[in-house]
Scaffold this active site. Structure first.
Site, mmCIF file in Angstrom:
data_model
loop_
_atom_site.group_PDB
_atom_site.id
_atom_site.type_symbol
_atom_site.label_atom_id
_atom_site.label_comp_id
_atom_site.label_asym_id
_atom_site.label_seq_id
_atom_site.Cartn_x
_atom_site.Cartn_y
_atom_site.Cartn_z
ATOM 1 N N GLN A 1 -9.269 -0.547 35.269
ATOM 2 C CA GLN A 1 -8.597 0.614 35.858
ATOM 3 C C GLN A 1 -7.127 0.317 36.137
ATOM 4 O O GLN A 1 -6.371 1.227 36.472
ATOM 5 C CB GLN A 1 -9.303 1.033 37.157
ATOM 6 C CG GLN A 1 -10.659 1.691 36.913
ATOM 7 C CD GLN A 1 -11.365 2.139 38.184
ATOM 8 O OE1 GLN A 1 -12.460 1.703 38.466
ATOM 9 N NE2 GLN A 1 -10.750 3.039 38.956
ATOM 10 N N ARG B 1 -14.764 6.543 44.314
ATOM 11 C CA ARG B 1 -14.355 7.942 44.271
ATOM 12 C C ARG B 1 -13.747 8.396 45.592
ATOM 13 O O ARG B 1 -14.072 9.454 46.133
ATOM 14 C CB ARG B 1 -15.500 8.855 43.875
ATOM 15 C CG ARG B 1 -14.935 10.127 43.254
ATOM 16 C CD ARG B 1 -15.947 10.967 42.549
ATOM 17 N NE ARG B 1 -15.228 12.083 41.958
ATOM 18 C CZ ARG B 1 -15.478 12.592 40.774
ATOM 19 N NH1 ARG B 1 -16.433 12.096 40.035
ATOM 20 N NH2 ARG B 1 -14.789 13.591 40.302
ATOM 21 N N CYS B 2 -12.891 7.546 46.149
ATOM 22 C CA CYS B 2 -12.145 7.947 47.332
ATOM 23 C C CYS B 2 -10.958 7.022 47.426
ATOM 24 O O CYS B 2 -10.914 6.004 46.775
ATOM 25 C CB CYS B 2 -12.973 7.817 48.602
ATOM 26 S SG CYS B 2 -13.308 6.125 49.050
ATOM 27 N N GLU C 1 -10.954 12.794 44.280
ATOM 28 C CA GLU C 1 -11.815 12.100 45.224
ATOM 29 C C GLU C 1 -12.167 12.938 46.440
ATOM 30 O O GLU C 1 -13.091 12.607 47.172
ATOM 31 C CB GLU C 1 -11.119 10.802 45.604
ATOM 32 C CG GLU C 1 -10.725 10.090 44.303
ATOM 33 C CD GLU C 1 -10.127 8.730 44.475
ATOM 34 O OE1 GLU C 1 -9.322 8.593 45.391
ATOM 35 O OE2 GLU C 1 -10.474 7.834 43.702
#
Lengths: 287, 807
Positions: B238, B385-386, B761
């Site tokens: 990522q 996802r945050c 997110e």
């Protein structure tokens, strides 16, 4: 997630398959849909040296309903079971249950024979077969024999089938006209085994229950035919007291493992709820 | 006669497919046809395969490792252990959190499935067979799996490698299993607010250990070219540029001789931010053998050995007046980081941005303290996802608000409305040191309430409860409300860095002679649709249709440096860089147009896709014409060509927010829950592509459902990981997923060039508390204040049973 090495065989006839099994006694597994066996092999919990794939054996794929008996070949897929109107007519619980097994992709490949012969207590069809009092036809080098579904399961993955035998078909006495049926399954998600599930077949005449058979999925190391639970319904009006007696009788024989679905106590509780709901649904459907 | 009507302004805007267009995703043509190019699709001549021998124990001493049988298997090339890596000083690697992590277990294993040896073989099957042949002799040690016991006097010593190092990366360590203490805010003030309060509530709120579980697991291909000394690393990264820098620092290979490529990535969700032993071992094996090495983990390895998320035990305390005005917040977190501190947070923030935990509320005084501890569990602690620890913070405050509402016997919505930061208070300085950029919470909440007919739902619930008490139904209805404020877009270089690398991002644009373009960014899409949306930002900035702009990311040899994609930072940071680079292009284009039109630059104005002479729109040059001119005209004082690069250091974070309302029906006899409806209003500032936003919200809500209702990576007392396969780990299918109803308000970020805030997110941050609040609300009238997630069937049933509701 990579299996060990093995030899792959793909016989065309039952005799050829039985011969291969005899030749490699103890080292060979029968492969049907593979949905239980292949993951076990990938985890190296099953390490067969020989795989005998029975999907090309035409004599294992028929569905026949005649003379009061249903005969289903071992290699019939769940999808084929669902598609058969003759079966849906004669014994609708088979379609009802098949639709609760995993998802359409799996049902296109998974077979009835694999589902009942594998001995995995999480499989759905064994309890249904016990409720229906089915016979399993086993074929070995010594010939053919039959074993009742109610006598077939000994422990998780241990059954009355000899290593050298193939389960070739299932014979089910056609249930009485107008019988009520239900398979109630609680699961966490599509593709999961049951937290608990119950199969109920019953007949009602003049408001009285004249026959009842109940079996349970995944609440012990084998499927359970809950004979006493069924008997608790016969002769009753299927009112709350009778249902409650059947639920208690069913719960009394469960011995589920504690796992990700919940502790043993919870799964026993759910088994009772599934029995209750299956009786109520079957009662509603009974003519 | 053939009169050509020039396209109208609307038609020209339409053709650009710029900001606000629900342009279809350009990536999907290949993904939906199985033509993506993932790491495991890479096949190089002579490539070998790596596989790990992993620990069966949670805590054990390695007495011996015997490789002989494995090495004797035909096709096995090498078996690496810590002993082989020691001469290279690569048996440990630095983590993003300032700790070190064993690449291969050094004398001890500290979590089940830890990497012990790396087998290299001619194919995957031989490698897997050889893994079984490596004989490791272990002496089992007592395992520590309860974070609350980590700092007991008699707690087992886990990290022998740092047992004498009592000064950690974030200050002194209090105990051999202590990692750090970090705090923010005014503890004395918060304690006083609690002591003086008319009403207080306190609750231990655990956010259980979960895992991002991307569909594609982690993997890499390492290829060392011994002729030119160049190492190429394809991987599920990522943050490819950061990986290159870290790889250079730990291998001493000069950075220009390392090329890191992130090909298509099948989901990341934070799981692919860190550096894993598989990457190091593959690189070492390629350097040693001189041939490419591929390593791709399987699902069980992914779930049990690569980075987990959450595992926060949060004790929240709120102080309030009798009429519901919150006067203070105090929070302590026990953070379970596993065996190594491999959290992915900006370096100065060992608990991420947890201090956003005052949420959407105007709380005058607050304090948070966080203690991180080691346990015999897999390392990680990533932002699933945050943004960094933001979902934990939002969960804590949104649960505490509901708990306070119960105590005050006030509707939780009314309590929220009463304490929201008001629109006119922005920019708002929070008690814990953040400056919220913009917001309009009351409007968003009111729109949500009106959309779901909230009062009618409460009326229905009252009837349901009465019917339940009369024995007419065995189902209880719960209504869950959450209003979250995110903090995303890390971040300003002055306070955000990872291992010293400032968290700016970048975009480089080249306009081709015929008026099409390529843009390269320092980020990397894992499914977010960057190639679609960043082209839209540019289309609006430079007047070239999005379909004529190629987007490229993920190759460190070609893309400008950036810190990658996670924490909803791509739009706030790289999206801003894209807009700024576009503006540089436009500035030069204006000079070219002035030359071509023979007017002064100041006499020109920008109009959609062209510069036109003010007051005389007939006299204009389109961007296409300007592009060509930049290549074929000798313009005095201007270099040929039309290119720009922008490195964007954001002045602040962005603060997306949203109001979510969920209705759930709970079957008390079985504990089965049914999410009847879920309404999600998101305000992510300027909306680039509404269709992609909606898709992001759907995906994030589905992951929120997974977490709230089922996901749980737990360990038994001897360190066996539970739920480490998809049989048990809850990934909802379409069948389990409810219909998501999405909505929005738009409050642009005042400091972002296009006003965008980031959205990927938000739904996970807001979704989890909304779902949890709904399940708990179903039982609130029976006295339930809190129950821990996940709200799976048996836990919900247990709640019902403990309240005496089960038959």
């Amino acid at each position: 997630m990579i299996p060990g090495s093995f030899d792959y065989h793909r016989p065309r006839t039952l005799n050829e398959a039985v011969g291969l099994l005899a030749d490699h006694a103890g080292d060979a597994f029968v492969l049907a849909g593979g949905h239980s066996l292949i993951p076990m092999m990938k985890l190296r919990m099953a390490t067969p040296e020989h795989l005998i794939d029975i999907q090309d054996i035409g004599e294992l794929t028929g569905i026949d309903v005649s003379n009061g008996t249903i005969e289903i070949g071992a290699a019939v897929t769940q999808a084929a079971l669902i598609a058969s109107d003759a079966l849906a007519d004669a014994c609708p619980i088979l379609r009802e249950t098949s639709l609760q097994i995993a998802d359409p992709q799996i049902r296109n490949v998974g077979t009835i024979g694999g589902n009942v012969a594998n001995g995995d207590p999480g499989n759905d069809m064994p309890a249904v077969m016990q409720a229906l009092d089915a016979d399993y036809m086993l074929h070995g080098s010594g010939g053919q024999r039959s074993v009742k579904a109610r006598d077939f399961y000994e422990a998780a993955y241990f059954t009355a089938r000899d290593e050298s035998e193939i389960l070739t078909s299932i014979r089910i006495p056609v249930p009485a006209q107008g019988h009520g049926h239900s398979y109630q399954k609680q699961k966490r998600k599509i593709g999961d085994y049951a937290t608990a599930a119950a199969a109920v077949i019953l007949s009602v005449s003049d408001g009285k229950c004249t026959g009842a058979s109940i079996a349970l999925t995944n609440v012990a190391d084998t499927p359970l035919w809950a004979e006493a639970a069924g008997n608790a319904l016969i002769g009753t009006d299927l009112g709350p007291n009778a249902v409650s007696a059947a639920v208690d009788a069913a719960r009394a024989i469960t011995d589920p493992a504690s796992d990700g679905r919940g502790p043993s106590e919870y799964r026993t509780h759910v088994a009772g709820i599934m029995v209750k709901r299956a009786i109520e649904a079957a009662h509603e459907r009974a003519a | 006669m053939n009169v050509q009507t020039p396209p109208s302004a609307e038609e020209r805007v339409e053709k650009l497919q710029g900001l606000g267009s629900s342009r279809k995703r350009v990536e999907d043509a290949r993904f939906t046809q199985g033509k993506g190019n993932y790491v495991d699709d890479i096949k190089l001549p002579g490539m070998l395969f790596g596989d790990f021998v992993r620990s069966p124990y949670g805590h054990a001493r390695i007495k011996s490792i015997n490789k002989d049988a494995a090495l004797a298997l035909p096709g096995v090339v090498a078996v690496l252990t810590a002993e082989d890596l020691k001469p290279l000083n690569l048996h440990y690697m630095p983590t993003l959190a300032g700790d070190v992590q064993a690449v291969l277990a050094d004398e001890k294993v500290l979590f089940q499935n830890q990497e012990v040896a790396f087998v290299v073989a001619e194919d995957r099957y031989i490698a897997a067979d050889a893994v079984d042949l490596v004989e490791v002799d272990y002496e089992e040690l007592p395992a520590l799996t309860d974070a609350f016991k980590a700092m007991d006097a008699d707690a087992p010593l886990l990290r022998e490698d740092i047992k004498d190092k009592m000064e950690g990366a974030h200050g002194p360590r209090k105990h051999h299993n202590h990692i750090f203490h970090w705090e923010e805010g005014d503890e004395a003030g918060a304690s006083k607010a609690l002591a003086d309060a008319e009403v207080t509530v306190e609750e231990l709120i655990t956010y259980q250990r979960v895992h991002p579980c991307p569909l594609e697991t982690c993997g890499c291909v390492a290829s060392m070219d011994k002729i030119n000394g160049k190492l190429t690393l394809w991987g599920t990264f990522q943050a490819p540029h950061a990986v290159r820098t870290v790889a250079s620092l730990i291998t001493n290979i000069p950075e220009h001789n390392i090329r890191v490529i992130s090909p298509d990535i099948g989901g990341g969700f934070g799981n692919k931010v860190g550096v894993y032993p598989g990457y190091i071992c593959s690189a070492v094996a390629s350097i040693v053998t001189g041939v490419p090495i591929k390593w791709v983990e399987d699902r069980i390895e992914n779930l049990t050995a690569t980075a987990f998320a959450r595992d926060y035990h949060m004790t929240g305390k709120l102080a309030a007046t009798k009429d519901g005005k919150i006067t203070g917040l105090h929070c302590h977190v026990l953070a379970d980081h596993g065996a190594f501190d491999a959290c992915a947070d900006p370096t100065k923030f060992p608990a991420g941005f947890f201090h956003i935990c005052t949420g959407s509320y105007d709380i005058p005084v607050a304090y948070v303290g966080v203690d991180g501890v080691y346990t015999n569990k897999a390392p990680g602690g990533v932002a699933y996802r945050c943004s960094f620890r933001v979902t934990e913070a939002a969960y804590m405050i949104e649960r505490m608000i509901d708990i306070l509402a119960l105590k005050l016997e006030m509707d939780p919505v009314e309590l929220r409305m009463k304490n929201f930061i008001r629109k006119e208070q922005f920019p708002y300085a929070s008690a814990l040191g953040w400056e919220y950029d913009s917001g309009d919470y009351h409007t968003a909440m009111q729109k949500a309430l009106d959309s779901v007919s909230h009062q009618a739902l409460r009326d229905e619930q009252a009837q349901n409860r009465a019917a339940f008490d009369r024995g007419e139904t065995r189902k209880l209805m719960g209504i869950g409300v959450a209003h979250f404020t995110e903090i995303v877009g890390a971040g300003p270089v002055k306070n955000c860095d990872i291992l010293g690398l400032g968290m700016f991002d970048s975009c480089e644009i080249r306009i081709h002679p015929t008026g099409s373009a390529i843009a390269r960014l320092g980020t990397i899409s894992q499914g977010q649709g960057h190639a679609t949306t960043f082209a839209q930002i540019l289309a609006s900035e430079i007047g070239i249709p999005a379909e004529d702009i190629t987007l490229e990311e993920g190759d460190t040899d070609t893309a400008p440096y950036g810190l990658g994609t996670y924490g909803s930072r791509s739009t706030p940071v790289a999206g801003a860089a894209t807009a700024m680079a576009g503006r540089k292009i436009r500035a030069k284009a204006q000079m070219i147009a002035a030359y071509l039109l023979e007017v002064h630059e100041d006499d020109l104005e920008w109009d959609i896709d062209r510069f036109q002479v003010k007051g005389n729109p007939e006299a204009h040059k389109t961007m296409k014409e300007i592009a060509f001119a930049s290549y074929n005209q000798a313009i005095p004082g201007l270099e040929p060509g039309l290119e720009a690069v922008s490195y964007y250091d954001p002045p602040n974070m962005t603060y997306p927010f949203g109001a979510y309302i969920c209705v759930v029906d709970v079957d008390v006899d079985t504990g089965v829950t049914d999410v009847r409806s879920f309404y999600a209003l998101d305000d992510c500032g300027t909306r680039i592509n509404p269709m992609i936003i909606e898709g992001q919200v759907h995906g994030g809500l589905t992951e929120a459902l997974a977490i709230a209702m089922g996901q749980d990576i737990s360990y038994d007392e001897i360190g066996n990981v539970q739920g480490g396969s998809l049989m048990d780990f809850f990934l909802p299918t379409a069948v389990e997923t409810p219909v998501w109803q999405t909505d929005h308000t738009t409050t642009p970020s005042p400091h972002h060039p296009i006003g965008a805030k980031g959205v990927g997110e938000s739904p996970n941050v807001g979704g989890v508390p909304a779902l949890s609040n709904a399940v708990i609300d179903a039982f609130a009238h029976k006295g339930l204040t809190h129950s821990q997630m996940p709200h799976d069937h048996w836990r919900v049933w247990k709640t019902a049973q403990s309240l005496g509701l089960t038959g």
